[in-house]
Design an enzyme around this catalytic site. Structure first.
Site, mmCIF file in Angstrom:
data_model
loop_
_atom_site.group_PDB
_atom_site.id
_atom_site.type_symbol
_atom_site.label_atom_id
_atom_site.label_comp_id
_atom_site.label_asym_id
_atom_site.label_seq_id
_atom_site.Cartn_x
_atom_site.Cartn_y
_atom_site.Cartn_z
ATOM 1 N N CYS A 74 -0.164 -13.778 -9.378
ATOM 2 C CA CYS A 74 0.905 -14.680 -9.806
ATOM 3 C C CYS A 74 0.296 -15.924 -10.456
ATOM 4 O O CYS A 74 -0.685 -16.489 -9.963
ATOM 5 C CB CYS A 74 1.762 -15.071 -8.608
ATOM 6 S SG CYS A 74 2.989 -16.352 -8.964
ATOM 7 N N CYS A 156 7.195 -16.579 -1.767
ATOM 8 C CA CYS A 156 6.518 -17.666 -2.475
ATOM 9 C C CYS A 156 6.455 -18.864 -1.542
ATOM 10 O O CYS A 156 7.492 -19.359 -1.092
ATOM 11 C CB CYS A 156 7.256 -18.030 -3.764
ATOM 12 S SG CYS A 156 6.515 -19.427 -4.631
ATOM 13 N N GLN A 265 11.976 -34.770 -10.929
ATOM 14 C CA GLN A 265 10.667 -34.396 -10.410
ATOM 15 C C GLN A 265 10.781 -33.197 -9.477
ATOM 16 O O GLN A 265 11.720 -33.090 -8.691
ATOM 17 C CB GLN A 265 10.024 -35.572 -9.686
ATOM 18 C CG GLN A 265 9.702 -36.752 -10.591
ATOM 19 C CD GLN A 265 8.612 -36.438 -11.608
ATOM 20 O OE1 GLN A 265 7.953 -35.403 -11.546
ATOM 21 N NE2 GLN A 265 8.422 -37.334 -12.561
ATOM 22 N N PHE A 294 11.276 -44.157 -21.611
ATOM 23 C CA PHE A 294 11.445 -42.744 -21.254
ATOM 24 C C PHE A 294 12.132 -42.676 -19.885
ATOM 25 O O PHE A 294 11.686 -41.986 -18.969
ATOM 26 C CB PHE A 294 10.105 -42.002 -21.218
ATOM 27 C CG PHE A 294 9.312 -42.082 -22.493
ATOM 28 C CD1 PHE A 294 9.525 -41.169 -23.519
ATOM 29 C CD2 PHE A 294 8.355 -43.073 -22.670
ATOM 30 C CE1 PHE A 294 8.786 -41.247 -24.698
ATOM 31 C CE2 PHE A 294 7.614 -43.162 -23.837
ATOM 32 C CZ PHE A 294 7.831 -42.248 -24.852
ATOM 33 N N ASN A 299 15.446 -42.830 -12.951
ATOM 34 C CA ASN A 299 14.654 -42.645 -11.732
ATOM 35 C C ASN A 299 13.875 -43.906 -11.356
ATOM 36 O O ASN A 299 13.740 -44.229 -10.170
ATOM 37 C CB ASN A 299 13.686 -41.471 -11.928
ATOM 38 C CG ASN A 299 12.928 -41.103 -10.666
ATOM 39 O OD1 ASN A 299 13.524 -40.852 -9.629
ATOM 40 N ND2 ASN A 299 11.604 -41.059 -10.763
ATOM 41 N N GLU A 315 15.695 -44.360 -23.643
ATOM 42 C CA GLU A 315 15.541 -42.901 -23.596
ATOM 43 C C GLU A 315 16.054 -42.328 -24.912
ATOM 44 O O GLU A 315 16.919 -42.912 -25.556
ATOM 45 C CB GLU A 315 16.329 -42.352 -22.401
ATOM 46 C CG GLU A 315 16.503 -40.855 -22.326
ATOM 47 C CD GLU A 315 15.183 -40.121 -22.218
ATOM 48 O OE1 GLU A 315 14.976 -39.181 -23.001
ATOM 49 O OE2 GLU A 315 14.358 -40.500 -21.360
ATOM 50 N N ASN A 343 14.493 -43.119 -30.249
ATOM 51 C CA ASN A 343 13.406 -42.142 -30.297
ATOM 52 C C ASN A 343 12.085 -42.875 -30.073
ATOM 53 O O ASN A 343 11.560 -43.525 -30.974
ATOM 54 C CB ASN A 343 13.398 -41.425 -31.645
ATOM 55 C CG ASN A 343 12.334 -40.340 -31.704
ATOM 56 O OD1 ASN A 343 11.458 -40.250 -30.845
ATOM 57 N ND2 ASN A 343 12.409 -39.503 -32.725
ATOM 58 N N ASP A 364 6.954 -43.846 -18.700
ATOM 59 C CA ASP A 364 6.900 -42.545 -18.009
ATOM 60 C C ASP A 364 7.215 -41.435 -19.008
ATOM 61 O O ASP A 364 8.279 -40.817 -18.955
ATOM 62 C CB ASP A 364 7.896 -42.536 -16.844
ATOM 63 C CG ASP A 364 7.873 -41.216 -16.064
ATOM 64 O OD1 ASP A 364 6.867 -40.491 -16.149
ATOM 65 O OD2 ASP A 364 8.868 -40.918 -15.379
ATOM 66 N N CYS A 394 1.901 -37.272 -16.952
ATOM 67 C CA CYS A 394 1.744 -35.882 -16.524
ATOM 68 C C CYS A 394 0.702 -35.165 -17.376
ATOM 69 O O CYS A 394 0.601 -33.939 -17.336
ATOM 70 C CB CYS A 394 3.086 -35.146 -16.568
ATOM 71 S SG CYS A 394 3.890 -35.164 -18.170
#
EC number: 2.1.1.190
Length: 476
Positions: A74, A156, A265, A294, A299, A315, A343, A364, A394
């Site tokens: 997997c 899983c 998240q 962003f 959040n 955003e 944008n 973020d 990320c």
């Protein structure tokens, strides 16, 4: 063919051991740092080879038995054979190495990693569906490692237990639909006490299909949402389920509703810790005006609004900013929040100035990073700039790229950085970084040097173009 013994030096983010043979790098799947292994070469390239462990001769003290029987086949996990704290250490090293190799910078301080649950943490997942008669009918699960095939998953361990227990019942349910081969995927989204499943169906569902879905929902206590085309077509099978998914941040008194296809998240426990750390690192004061770029559903924006004078969320999607505004109003924060739809991949310094002065800023972005924002920040004068910035990332590569702009062109200092273990047992690296502006005269000096360097590079490029043109005009 089994090759000679290899000594593993380190590990990459795909959890492949790295060895060297005759000056060539060998990536060894299934090996860990410090191990001696026999490995079979599966691919040869001019500059590297890929091999697979056949026998571990000297196991690492960090090696553990994978919990999942599907590990290695997997593609959902890559590091279950590595002790969890060692996984985090490898991610931290990868972050620091990327800062240096990409941006030629190092954080002044390494933050302690943010830890959370390592099993049953995935509150969001996209499960592929395939009809494979040779494997008994319908398969539901993640893709096999480096393959478009769907893994034959029966359990899983990174999914919550009750979701893992649905894998086999989902197979039977899809097989009972009128056109199971026209169901490509199911998305899973969990709120507090709510499990939503989004069924992607390429062809319209008939009455029989709807009955099958309703029976499954009643038996397993789930909500069905249907998606016939793009994200805008997603809707609940039962209209009463339209606003029941939510996560909470009790330390800020917030309940955040969302739809199952919204970005939230994956790891709710880590998200709460991440938001708390970000606000602590920002050092927001009651008189501060703070930007959240962003911002998504708010959040970070709403927690920021509980601490500062005003939080401004920006955003690219108006649908998201409208819902963030609704959430702010629901919590009585409409007077301390503002949202703008722009944008952020195409912004410039004049746009940034148009939003007014911010004491603090949180960024973020998605994996693409915030290149345009970093460039705009680097052009602000000392009087116009936020003194402190927290960047949640990320993707270490785009974070390092943007950090290099802010440091080498904008006069910021990378005060601290560290990893957030949002995705245990995977190679995914989530991180957080803190930037602080230099003194005013130092900022001006850095900006001036960056301009001179850019002008020199442009001049050299122009001269090279002229020389190339002249050379091409010379007779043969």
């Amino acid at each position: 063919m089994v090759d000679e013994v290899l000594k593993i030096e380190s590990l990459d983010l795909e959890a492949r051991g790295i060895a060297r043979r005759d000056g060539k790098v060998v990536f060894v799947e299934g090996a860990l740092p410090g191990e001696r292994v026999y490995a079979a070469t599966v691919r040869r390239k001019p500059s590297y080879e890929i091999a697979r462990v056949e026998t571990v001769l000297t196991p690492s003290s960090q090696r553990v038995e994978p919990r999942c029987p599907h590990f290695g086949v997997c593609g959902g996990c890559a590091m279950q054979h590595l002790e969890p704290t060692s996984q985090v250490a490898i991610k931290q090293r990868a972050l620091e190495d990327t800062f240096w190799h990409v941006g030629k910078i190092r954080p002044q301080r390494v933050l302690p990693p943010l830890h959370g649950p390592t099993w049953g943490y995935r509150y969001r997942a996209r499960l592929s569906v395939r009809v494979v008669p040779k494997k008994g009918g319908v398969l539901v699960g993640f893709h096999e490692r480096k393959s478009s095939y769907v893994a034959d998953m029966r359990e899983c361990h990174v999914l919550p237990r009750h979701v893992s227990d649905l894998l086999l019942p989902l197979r039977a349910m899809i097989a009972a639909l009128s056109r199971p081969e026209r169901i490509p995927q199911i998305e899973v989204a969990l709120g507090e006490g709510v499990t939503a499943l989004v069924l992607r169906h390429i062809e319209p569902l008939n009455d029989h299909d709807i009955t099958v879905l309703r029976d499954f929902a009643a038996r397993h206590n789930v909500q069905w949402w249907l998606q016939s085309k793009g994200p805008d077509t997603v809707h609940p099978l039962d209209p009463a389920h339209g606003d029941t998914l939510a996560y909470t941040m009790p330390e800020f008194g917030l309940r955040m509703p969302y739809r199952p296809t919204d970005f939230t998240q994956v790891n709710h426990a880590i998200n709460r810790s991440m938001v708390s750390r970000a606000l602590k690192l920002l050092e927001v004061q009651p008189t501060d005006r703070v930007a959240d770029l962003f911002c998504g559903l708010g959040n970070f924006t709403l927690p920021l609004a509980t601490q500062g004078r005003e939080a401004v969320g920006v955003e690219g999607s108006k649908a998201l900013t409208d819902r963030a505004l609704e959430a702010a109003a629901r919590h009585g924060l409409e007077g301390r929040t503002r949202f703008a739809t722009l944008n952020l991949f195409e912004v410039d310094v004049s746009w940034l100035r148009g939003l007014g002065y911010f004491d603090r800023m949180l960024i973020d972005p998605p994996r693409e990073g915030a290149h345009a924002v970093a460039q705009a920040l680097s052009q602000l004068t000392p009087a116009e700039r936020p003194r402190r910035i927290v960047y949640v990332s990320c993707n270490p590569a785009t974070l390092a790229r943007d950090a290099a702009i802010m440091v080498h062109e904008g006069g910021y200092v990378l005060k601290a950085a560290g990893v957030i273990n949002m995705f245990p047992h995977t190679g995914h690296v989530e991180s957080i970084a803190v930037f602080e502006s230099l003194a005013d005269d130092e900022v001006l000096h850095v900006q001036q040097q960056a301009r001179l360097k850019a002008e020199l590079a442009a001049q050299e490029a122009a001269e090279a173009t002229v020389q190339a043109g002249a050379a091409s005009e010379q007779p043969a």
